[in-house]
Design a protein around this motif. Structure first.
Motif, short mmCIF file in Angstrom:
data_model
loop_
_atom_site.label_atom_id
_atom_site.label_comp_id
_atom_site.label_asym_id
_atom_site.label_seq_id
_atom_site.Cartn_x
_atom_site.Cartn_y
_atom_site.Cartn_z
N UNK A 298 39.67 74.71 -59.42
CA UNK A 298 40.45 73.80 -60.26
C UNK A 298 41.42 74.56 -61.16
N UNK A 299 40.94 75.64 -61.76
CA UNK A 299 41.81 76.43 -62.62
C UNK A 299 42.93 77.09 -61.82
N UNK A 300 42.57 77.62 -60.63
CA UNK A 300 43.56 78.28 -59.78
C UNK A 300 44.60 77.29 -59.26
N UNK A 301 44.21 76.03 -59.13
CA UNK A 301 45.13 75.01 -58.61
C UNK A 301 46.34 74.80 -59.50
N UNK A 302 46.23 75.11 -60.77
CA UNK A 302 47.39 75.02 -61.66
C UNK A 302 48.55 75.85 -61.12
N UNK A 303 48.21 76.95 -60.44
CA UNK A 303 49.24 77.82 -59.86
C UNK A 303 49.46 77.49 -58.39
N UNK A 304 48.36 77.42 -57.61
CA UNK A 304 48.50 77.29 -56.16
C UNK A 304 49.11 75.95 -55.74
N UNK A 305 48.73 74.85 -56.41
CA UNK A 305 49.34 73.56 -56.05
C UNK A 305 50.83 73.56 -56.36
N UNK A 306 51.21 74.19 -57.46
CA UNK A 306 52.64 74.29 -57.78
C UNK A 306 53.39 75.04 -56.70
N UNK A 307 52.79 76.15 -56.19
CA UNK A 307 53.42 76.94 -55.13
C UNK A 307 53.54 76.12 -53.85
N UNK A 308 52.44 75.44 -53.47
CA UNK A 308 52.45 74.64 -52.25
C UNK A 308 53.49 73.53 -52.33
N UNK A 309 53.57 72.85 -53.49
CA UNK A 309 54.53 71.77 -53.64
C UNK A 309 55.97 72.27 -53.61
N UNK A 310 56.17 73.50 -54.03
CA UNK A 310 57.51 74.09 -53.95
C UNK A 310 57.90 74.42 -52.52
#
Length: 315
Positions: A298-310
């Protein structure tokens, strides 16, 4: 950072943090933790799952976009069992590698990012997500339990067909798959629940997400995450990055393009859902690892989801 990602993930982190504080302060201790887990698993989750499925009409579902998601999940689940062996621990970890937080995070995030059309796509996935993944995981877990019991000293070796039948029965008559199937069957009747019945079920279902996440925090407070952080990070990377990458690849090979594929990839990039934590408690295996993995994912998703959505814009 994408503001929609932040707006969706921060409440999840805060709820886990609130549970962590409650655990550290000793507000919930001992047997109360197990009782709270039973409350979530046996009452709140069934209410949410039944009500979600009670409005789903099979003929209205567009199954094409979700094929890549479930194909990728199936491959990762099977690969985990091959690497770790066929046992209950491997099955729970395999579920952690593939089960996304599609409701609490996915609905608001995808709605903000892709609008109503994206919401329709993710709701199609959600209508099948728990039914396919949780029912499959339950069947594998029940088979693993039966296999472990047969291997114990003095354990009774039953015929394979009887074992399969018992495992399938336990996988269906279970607090997770049963309300999903019951809700789906109810939806096909065309009936609607009376408001006096629907409202308390809705309240119970609404309580599931917050209480389940608080429960993760409570358990995390008594978990020594220090020695689990490497394994938890591995699980988080598989879920947050490997899963969406495989969905993107398979979707492309299946001829999917545009918004449907983008939504599926983002859904696969979502962090590990709290249901995995409840399964680890239910089957008394990998509880510390799953708790740490949910928090790290969940904490890592703050970064990884942003990357994936980009990156999905190019699909």
């Amino acid at each position: 950072m994408n503001s929609s990602v932040l707006a969706s993930l921060v409440p999840v982190v805060l709820l886990i943090g609130a549970g962590f504080l409650a655990g550290r302060r000793g507000w919930v201790t001992g047997g109360a933790v197990r009782d709270l887990s039973n409350l979530i698993f046996l009452l709140l989750a069934p209410a949410l799952l039944f009500r979600t499925m009670s409005t789903v009409h099979v003929e209205q579902l567009k199954l094409g976009p979700v094929a890549a998601y479930f194909l990728a999940a199936g491959l990762i689940f099977a690969a985990t069992l091959v690497v770790r062996g066929f046992n209950r621990t491997a099955a729970v970890i395999a579920l952690a590698n593939t089960f996304s937080n599609t409701v609490m995070i996915g609905i608001p995030l995808i709605g903000l990012a892709f609008g109503p059309e994206g919401t329709v796509v993710v709701l199609t996935l959600i209508s099948l997500h728990s039914l396919v993944l949780l029912t499959s995981a339950t069947l594998v877990l029940e088979l693993a339990v039966a296999r472990e019991q047969a291997r114990q000293p003095g354990g009774e070796r039953t015929p394979i067909l009887r074992t399969l039948g018992r495992a399938f029965y336990n996988a269906i008559v279970h607090p997770v798959p049963l309300p999903i199937i019951a809700g789906l069957l109810f939806a096909q009747t065309g009936l609607t629940l009376p408001e006096s019945v629907d409202k308390p079920i809705a309240w119970l279902g609404q309580a599931f997400g917050p209480i389940a996440l608080v429960m993760v925090g409570i358990t995390l407070a008594s978990t020594a995450i220090g020695h689990q952080w490497r394994a938890a990070l591995t699980q988080a990377l598989i879920k947050n990055l490997a899963h969406p990458a495989l969905v993107a690849l398979l979707g492309w090979l299946l001829g999917l393009r545009g918004l449907p594929l983008q939504v599926m990839v983002v859904a696969a990039a979502l962090p590990i859902g709290a249901n995995v934590f409840l399964f680890s408690q239910r089957y008394k295996t990998a509880e510390d690892l799953v708790t740490a993995s949910v928090a790290v994912s969940t904490a890592l998703a703050l970064v990884t989801v942003s990357v994936v959505m980009a990156l999905v814009g190019s699909l």
